[in-house]
Design a protein around this motif. Structure first.
Motif, mmCIF file in Angstrom:
data_model
loop_
_atom_site.group_PDB
_atom_site.id
_atom_site.type_symbol
_atom_site.label_atom_id
_atom_site.label_comp_id
_atom_site.label_asym_id
_atom_site.label_seq_id
_atom_site.Cartn_x
_atom_site.Cartn_y
_atom_site.Cartn_z
ATOM 1 N N SER A 30 -26.974 -18.830 41.954
ATOM 2 C CA SER A 30 -24.817 -19.241 42.206
ATOM 3 C C SER A 30 -24.079 -17.867 42.841
ATOM 4 N N PHE A 70 -22.569 -15.681 44.591
ATOM 5 C CA PHE A 70 -21.436 -15.706 46.232
ATOM 6 C C PHE A 70 -21.039 -14.148 46.184
ATOM 7 N N GLN A 120 -22.211 -11.907 49.877
ATOM 8 C CA GLN A 120 -20.979 -12.103 50.547
ATOM 9 C C GLN A 120 -20.539 -11.136 51.189
ATOM 10 N N SER A 128 -25.304 -19.733 48.835
ATOM 11 C CA SER A 128 -23.370 -19.907 48.647
ATOM 12 C C SER A 128 -22.846 -18.857 49.490
ATOM 13 N N LEU A 179 -22.363 -21.309 52.604
ATOM 14 C CA LEU A 179 -21.712 -22.966 52.096
ATOM 15 C C LEU A 179 -20.398 -22.405 52.371
ATOM 16 N N ALA A 180 -20.489 -21.299 51.849
ATOM 17 C CA ALA A 180 -18.855 -21.177 51.999
ATOM 18 C C ALA A 180 -18.409 -20.881 53.389
ATOM 19 N N ILE A 192 -17.084 -23.784 54.776
ATOM 20 C CA ILE A 192 -16.094 -24.712 54.211
ATOM 21 C C ILE A 192 -14.379 -24.216 54.902
ATOM 22 N N VAL A 193 -14.836 -22.374 55.243
ATOM 23 C CA VAL A 193 -13.490 -21.951 56.085
ATOM 24 C C VAL A 193 -13.951 -22.093 57.436
ATOM 25 N N PHE A 231 -20.157 -30.899 53.911
ATOM 26 C CA PHE A 231 -20.261 -30.578 52.885
ATOM 27 C C PHE A 231 -20.765 -29.935 51.527
ATOM 28 N N LYS A 232 -20.374 -31.328 51.444
ATOM 29 C CA LYS A 232 -20.847 -32.295 49.943
ATOM 30 C C LYS A 232 -22.455 -32.005 50.271
ATOM 31 N N GLY A 234 -24.060 -28.722 49.476
ATOM 32 C CA GLY A 234 -24.030 -28.636 48.024
ATOM 33 C C GLY A 234 -24.480 -29.168 47.292
ATOM 34 N N TYR A 260 -27.598 -28.058 47.457
ATOM 35 C CA TYR A 260 -27.655 -26.752 46.624
ATOM 36 C C TYR A 260 -27.702 -26.639 45.117
ATOM 37 N N VAL A 261 -26.712 -27.863 44.768
ATOM 38 C CA VAL A 261 -27.007 -27.234 43.366
ATOM 39 C C VAL A 261 -28.030 -28.728 42.566
ATOM 40 N N PRO A 303 -23.085 -23.079 40.527
ATOM 41 C CA PRO A 303 -22.639 -22.839 41.396
ATOM 42 C C PRO A 303 -21.487 -22.636 41.479
ATOM 43 N N VAL A 304 -20.674 -21.110 41.997
ATOM 44 C CA VAL A 304 -19.153 -21.268 42.070
ATOM 45 C C VAL A 304 -18.459 -21.914 43.339
ATOM 46 N N VAL A 305 -19.255 -21.419 44.174
ATOM 47 C CA VAL A 305 -18.488 -22.514 46.073
ATOM 48 C C VAL A 305 -18.968 -23.949 45.696
ATOM 49 N N ILE A 306 -19.950 -23.978 45.495
ATOM 50 C CA ILE A 306 -19.302 -25.847 45.011
ATOM 51 C C ILE A 306 -19.006 -26.096 44.234
ATOM 52 N N LEU A 319 -15.483 -26.012 45.077
ATOM 53 C CA LEU A 319 -15.039 -27.305 46.782
ATOM 54 C C LEU A 319 -15.025 -28.558 45.988
ATOM 55 N N LYS A 338 -11.587 -28.686 45.935
ATOM 56 C CA LYS A 338 -10.497 -28.334 46.975
ATOM 57 C C LYS A 338 -10.407 -30.330 47.172
ATOM 58 N N ASN A 354 -14.024 -14.619 42.099
ATOM 59 C CA ASN A 354 -14.577 -15.646 43.198
ATOM 60 C C ASN A 354 -13.185 -16.586 43.927
ATOM 61 N N LEU A 411 -12.033 -18.181 47.182
ATOM 62 C CA LEU A 411 -12.721 -19.556 47.302
ATOM 63 C C LEU A 411 -11.676 -20.440 47.145
ATOM 64 N N ARG A 437 -8.351 -17.942 48.456
ATOM 65 C CA ARG A 437 -7.064 -17.100 48.486
ATOM 66 C C ARG A 437 -6.096 -16.472 48.329
#
Ligand code: ATP
Ligand code: MG
Lengths: 280, 351, 433
Positions: free
Chosen positions: A212, A214, A218, A230, A233-234, A237-238, A248-249, A252, A255-256, C246-249, C252, C255, C360, C364, C367
């Protein structure tokens, strides 16, 4: 027994269940839609899916220009998480044993140090670590970020391991010694097997936090060759040009899912560690 | 092999546990270390097997000074109170472990495990793990593991404490049998006097880190050196009367009992004394009649136990063959065997 | 003898080395960097000496004449230049004439020098003139010198000789690498921006901690306590999800919830509200979601710690109080809460530290936006040193900001160590070998 204790005869538990259910609803909704949206399309402005589709999953077989291949990234993530697990298990199972059992100078100081570091917010060191990695040439490499992440999770690992070792009876070790085994053999052959469940739990935990993580990759390893999921995926999204929640999902979920599977199967093991104090 | 402790002392930090202990255990002998909880029995045992280091003094096995030798090189077998079996190994692996770490060939290990398992009667249990064994079976595995390396010395730290009464009886004779068969020098730590008396050649009674007396069980019983020793051995225990010396006689506090005793000749009048009388020496024959009232009666099946209270409130215990004619509150006049009674000075020294 | 000591040292060495390398050294370096002006511009290794226009401007206040002198181009007819002309394969008469007629001349500008060269008997072409004049260009402006000595040498050639103090000033003005300074702390102390970030951080930590990491965690622990075991474990599993994900998901999903085409917008659309980005449309909303996002994650640890503490309360106390006719609320107030004092203190200590340092989720999600409304201290340090829009990463200033956190972290975790008396946790080994 446990059943009886929770439901006290005098109080109905229904109201609290309803209340908590209501509060948990948004969270559940988010997770439900995380999965639903990856395989469906819906009309703009509607929450009800209108058709089934796999197009959000196309990232699995098509590599977007400017983005690294998903399998490569997955592989990196796997290497990252499992290396961290290996390093943490190896180092903390040794150090924890020393702190619990062996007579070394400054043992108390080290233990106190580990305890302070365990609470210490290590992310604050990221700027210095960034510069250090640039100096020693490990910036933008998996090795560098693996070492950093492992080191940051190490105090917790050592702390937990020490606690587990403390529960192994001294007499087992004494018996080993008079049976003629060296201290190392005693550790390796007699003590380690006793804390297998603990090693399992710490291993799982380390793998999950590695999977997990990030901010460290990064900052310390953003390059395409060493990207982990991570960061991938970030980055997706950016990138404002192709804004598509469905994709994205899907990424995700991809990943999850391993995380959730591990969590569901090993929940009992993990609960202890998450309660025992980690950052976040 | 003979075990010798010379001026052995042990302290943990600033707490002195054992001071200047001398102990000599003959080859092939089985010695009991008997004493109340916390007197330093385990500490002595752990120092002999090398888990603790003596603060000062020497430990010798035969002629060899092993004081600085690590446990691994001492060739001692230890049976711990909790057995300390390795939970992740089968019984066979447990028993074979001392040979495994000595890199003995697998076939040889298997052979010797089978032998020793037969000796302790667990040959059909070798594939089980400790958690699948009963307490007595675990005990036998632990014994087998201690014996398989053919140790010079066998140390047993309260090996029977965790067993139920019947098993304890069985294992008592079992351990003694094995010790005799193997001819090994053994030290048994216990706080159960029956165990010590029935299993061992000699008993060393410890109190607060010192050996008070060391003797064979019958010597110890019949000729205790202190009141502490006399009180420790015997079940039901000895009872004590407080009194003073007067013209060569022991006089109970209020003067209702007077005993002529040889040991008291020449003793100045008024010296405070303690008289120890074992239950079997009161009410069964004897020479000095005393009068009291039964304050408590209890049957033990084959025998009855009576507490007899005297005018000044002190109590003597008597054990007699079962009889149904007495109950608490009855007055009795029983004889006391003055020749079998022990006289102690106020500080517990036997006179 | 003492084998266990040797073994112990060997076995603890890897941990010690890693901790030394990735904790102790970074802490020290954070301190060191905070005393420098290190940035992308200065680089992280040493620098060079370069007489840039900026450097000249800086010098001008101190020593105007010298600044003027070095900022003008100089063309000096010297042997080195003539040798270069010879080597360039031009007509040899040019070099000869320069040596005999013009050696030692100094021309104040390129035009002047070129006029002289044009006037040579050989009549060099315009292209050649330019080429030749370059050989005699002895200007220092925009020249890079690898060392201080080289810089002084260059100046001397130009005919500028400096006193030691002037040399010092010159070196300082032209050095491109990083230097020691305490300016970072002055900036932190004086800048209103920093003050705002500080207030943000205090607000964020206090509110999240109170409402979620402790408050909501308590609520979860107590409510699940009054449920059947299976239901309770389901709810605990649900509320551990934010921690596991995971923090990114995780971000998300939030969001998606708050985006202008997301769940809330669509839901509100049913009631005629135009869609908008609920996360970033106002500072108020941004804070609302930032606290929710972090709070949901933070509640899990408290929930688990409190739950096991409640489980440790002897059952008889609950039975007795029920017999005494206590209401559920009274049970919570008089039995559960008093016995949770230590767990609450523990969680508070621990989570304060985590919240102070974690950025984090904010990074994400908002910002730090809108504007800098949700910028907290650790995020600001990150932005300053590792990711900002101007492109000049100020490691020195960032490290100084991090140092503030490091100091707070060390103090709080020392207190934590005292409160949870570690000395009771260590005991002497029973095996003495
Ligand atoms: N590691 C140690 N550190 C400090 N004191 C100790 C240590 N081990 C034992 N002691 C002390 O030494 C004394 C003797 O302990 P020991 O274990 O030898 O008693 P014991 O005779 O075996 O008692 P028991 O019958 O209860 O097992 C006790 O007062 C104990 O508190
Ligand atoms: Mg003991």
């Amino acid at each position: 027994m446990a059943q009886k204790r929770r439901t006290s005869a005098n109080f109905s538990s229904l109201p609290v269940i309803l209340l908590l259910g209501l509060i948990s609803l948004p969270l559940l909704l988010m997770y439900a839609y995380l999965f639903i949206d990856t395989v469906t399309d819906s009309q703009a402005g509607s929450l009800v899916p209108s058709q089934f589709t796999l197009r959000h999953w196309s990232f699995l077989w098509e590599t977007k220009t400017g983005k690294p291949n998903i399998w490569r990234v997955t592989f990196n993530t796997f290497i990252f998480a499992s290396s961290i697990t290996a390093v943490i298990l190896l180092v903390s199972s040794m150090a924890g044993y020393v702190l619990s059992r062996l007579n070394v100078p400054a043992r108390g100081v080290f233990l106190a140090g580990v305890m302070v570091l365990h609470a210490f917010p290590s992310v604050t060191l990221i700027i210095a670590i960034f510069v250090v990695l640039q100096w020693i040439g490990l910036y933008n490499s998996l090795i560098g970020v693996i070492l950093v992440k492992a080191a940051i999770d190490l105090p917790l690992g050592i702390w937990l391991m020490k606690g587990f070792y403390d529960t192994v009876p001294w007499e087992i070790e004494m018996a080993g010694l008079v049976d003629g085994a060296s201290r190392f053999t005693v550790w390796r052959r007699l003590v380690l097997p006793q804390i297998k469940p603990a090693i399992m739990a710490l291993g799982l935990f380390s793998f999950l936090t590695g999977w997990s993580e990030f901010i460290l990759p990064q900052v310390l390893a953003p390059g395409a060759q060493v990207q982990v999921l991570s960061v991938y995926l970030a980055g997706l999204i950016v990138d404002d040009n192709n804004f598509d929640f469905g994709t994205f999902k899907a990424v995700g979920v991809f990943y999850v899912v391993p995380v959730l599977i591990l969590y569901v199967f090993f929940q009992k093991h993990l609960m202890n560690i998450y309660g025992g104090g980690t950052k976040g | 092999m003979r075990i010798l402790l010379e001026k052995f002392s042990k302290s943990f930090g600033s707490t002195k546990v054992i001071e200047d202990m001398d102990l000599d255990v003959g080859s092939g002998e089985m010695l009991a270390l008997l004493g109340p909880s916390g007197c330093g029995k385990s500490t002595t045992l752990f120092s002999i097997c090398g888990i603790h280091r003596p603060t000062s003094g020497r430990i010798l096995f035969g002629n060899k000074d092993v004081t600085d030798l690590p446990s691994q090189e001492r060739n001692v077998g230890v049976v711990f109170q909790s057995y300390a079996l390795y939970p992740h190994m089968t019984a066979a692996e447990n028993i074979g472990f001392p040979l495994t770490v000595r890199r003995v060939a697998t076939a040889e290990i298997r052979k010797r495990v089978a032998e020793i398992a037969a000796l302790v009667h667990i040959d059909n249990l070798l594939d089980r793990r400790p958690s699948q064994l009963s307490g007595g079976q675990q005990q036998r595995v632990a014994l087998a593991r201690a014996l398989i390396r053919r140790p010079d010395v066998l140390l047993l730290d309260e090996p029977l404490a965790n067993l139920d009464a019947k098993l304890r009886l069985e294992m008592r004779s079992e351990i003694r049998r094995l010790q005799k068969e193997t001819g090994i020098t053994a030290i048994l730590v216990t706080h159960d006097q029956v165990e010590a008396m029935s299993m061992c050649d000699r008993i060393a009674i410890m109190k607060a880190g010192e050996i008070v007396q060391i003797a064979t069980p019958s010597e110890m019983y019949n000729d205790p050196r202190t009141a502490f020793v006399a009180g420790f051995l015997g079940n039901p225990p000895i009872s004590f009367l407080k009194g003073t010396a007067e013209q060569g006689e022991f006089v109970l506090g209020d003067g209702s009992i007077r005993l002529p005793l040889a040991a008291l000749s020449g003793m100045p009048d008024g010296t405070p004394l303690m008289l120890g009388v074992r239950p079997e020496h009161f009410g069964n024959g004897g020479d000095v009649p005393v009068t009291g009232r039964i304050s408590f009666a209890e049957t033990q099946g084959r025998e009855n136990l009576y507490d007899v209270m005297f005018a000044d409130g002190s109590v003597l215990r008597s054990i007699q063959p079962v009889r149904g004619d007495l109950k608490p509150g009855d007055d009795v006049r029983w004889n006391l065997d003055s020749k079998a009674a022990f006289v102690f000075a106020e500080d517990g020294r036997r006179l | 003898m003492r084998t266990s000591r040797t073994l112990g040292l060997v076995m603890i060495a890897p941990a010690a080395i890693m901790i030394l390398l990735f904790y102790l050294m970074p802490v020290i370096l954070t301190g060191v960097f905070s005393m420098t002006n290190m940035s992308t511009a200065t680089g992280i290794s040493g620098g060079a000496f370069q007489v840039t226009q900026g450097a000249v401007n800086r010098l001008r206040t101190e020593m105007p004449e010298i600044a003027d002198a070095i900022s003008e181009p100089r063309f000096v007819i010297d042997e080195a230049g003539i040798a270069a002309v010879e080597a360039a394969g031009l007509a040899s008469a040019i070099a000869a004439e320069l040596r005999t007629e013009h050696l030692g001349e100094v021309h104040a500008s390129r035009r002047e020098a070129e006029r002289m060269i044009k006037a040579l008997k050989e009549r060099p072409s315009t292209r050649q003139t330019k080429q030749i004049s370059d050989f005699f260009n002895r200007s220092v402006i925009n020249t890079r010198f690898e060392s201080r000595e080289a810089l002084m040498e260059g100046l001397k050639k130009l005919g500028v000789t400096l006193t030691p103090e002037q040399q010092e000033a010159m070196a300082r003005a032209t050095y491109t690498g990083w230097v020691w300074t305490t300016d970072n702390f002055r900036v932190i102390g004086n800048s209103p921006d920093m003050a705002q970030v500080f207030v943000n951080t205090a607000f964020y930590v206090a509110v999240t901690l109170l409402l979620f990491n402790v408050g909501y965690a308590l609520f979860l622990a107590v409510t699940t306590h009054y449920m059947p075991a299976t239901t309770a474990s389901i709810f605990r599993a649900i509320w551990l999800l934010p921690r596991i994900t995971p923090v990114v998901i995780y971000v998300l999903m939030w969001k998606w919830l708050t985006w202008d085409s997301g769940f809330i917008s669509m839901f509100m659309g049913q009631f005629g509200h135009p869609p908008k980005n609920y996360l970033l449309d106002s500072a108020y909303n941004a804070w609302f979601f930032v606290i929710l996002i972090n709070g949901f994650i933070g509640a899990s640890m408290g929930m688990l710690v409190f739950s096991s503490a409640i489980k440790a309360i002897p059952e008889a106390q609950f039975h007795a109080s029920e017999v005494d006719g206590a209401s559920r609320w009274q049970q919570i107030r008089y039995i559960i809460l008093p016995q949770l004092r230590w767990p609450i203190l523990f969680v508070t200590c621990y989570q304060t530290l985590s919240l102070l340092a974690s950025f984090n989720e904010i990074l994400l999600s908002t910002r730090g936006g809108p504007g800098r409304a949700t910028e907290v201290w650790s995020l600001a340090a990150y932005h300053t040193a590792l990711q900002n829009y101007t492109g000049n990463l100020e490691y020195g200033l960032g490290a100084a900001m991090a140092l503030v956190l490091v100091v707070i972290g060390v103090i709080l975790s020392l207190i934590y160590l005292r409160v949870f008396r570690y000395d009771t946790l260590i005991s002497k080994p029973l095996i003495e070998d």
